[in-house]
Write a protein that holds these residues in place. Sequence first.
Motif, PDB file in Angstrom:
ATOM      1  N   CYS A 100      -2.589 -10.067   6.491  1.00 24.00           N
ATOM      2  CA  CYS A 100      -1.356 -11.102   5.608  1.00 24.00           C
ATOM      3  C   CYS A 100      -1.894 -11.239   4.046  1.00 24.00           C
ATOM      4  O   CYS A 100      -1.231 -10.653   3.563  1.00 24.00           O
ATOM      5  N   GLY A 111      -1.939  -6.034   4.346  1.00 22.01           N
ATOM      6  CA  GLY A 111      -0.040  -5.786   4.796  1.00 22.01           C
ATOM      7  C   GLY A 111       0.985  -6.120   4.213  1.00 22.01           C
ATOM      8  O   GLY A 111       1.711  -4.805   4.425  1.00 22.01           O
ATOM      9  N   THR A 112       1.033  -6.571   3.012  1.00 23.31           N
ATOM     10  CA  THR A 112       1.943  -6.253   1.997  1.00 23.31           C
ATOM     11  C   THR A 112       2.071  -4.872   1.157  1.00 23.31           C
ATOM     12  O   THR A 112       2.756  -5.643  -0.056  1.00 23.31           O
ATOM     13  N   ILE A 152       4.848 -11.708   5.112  1.00 28.57           N
ATOM     14  CA  ILE A 152       5.579 -10.581   6.120  1.00 28.57           C
ATOM     15  C   ILE A 152       6.515 -11.947   7.814  1.00 28.57           C
ATOM     16  O   ILE A 152       7.559 -10.955   8.322  1.00 28.57           O
TER      17      ILE A 152
END
Length: 55
Positions: free
Chosen positions: A8, A11-12, A25
Amino acid sequence: MSLAHYICVTGTGKYRSFQDGYHRICSAVHQEKYQYLFLCAKASDDFEAFMKLAG
């Protein structure tokens, strides 16, 4: 839990707060789910069969 937090936060593609990353997400997952359902519905000739599959 640590892996979920890591995904979180990073991961973006950018370092974000956990809350912001989690919402982004989740939004991406929902969008992909709806795109998949749309493509399945578009490819289906039998709407009743599709609804049984999707339900």
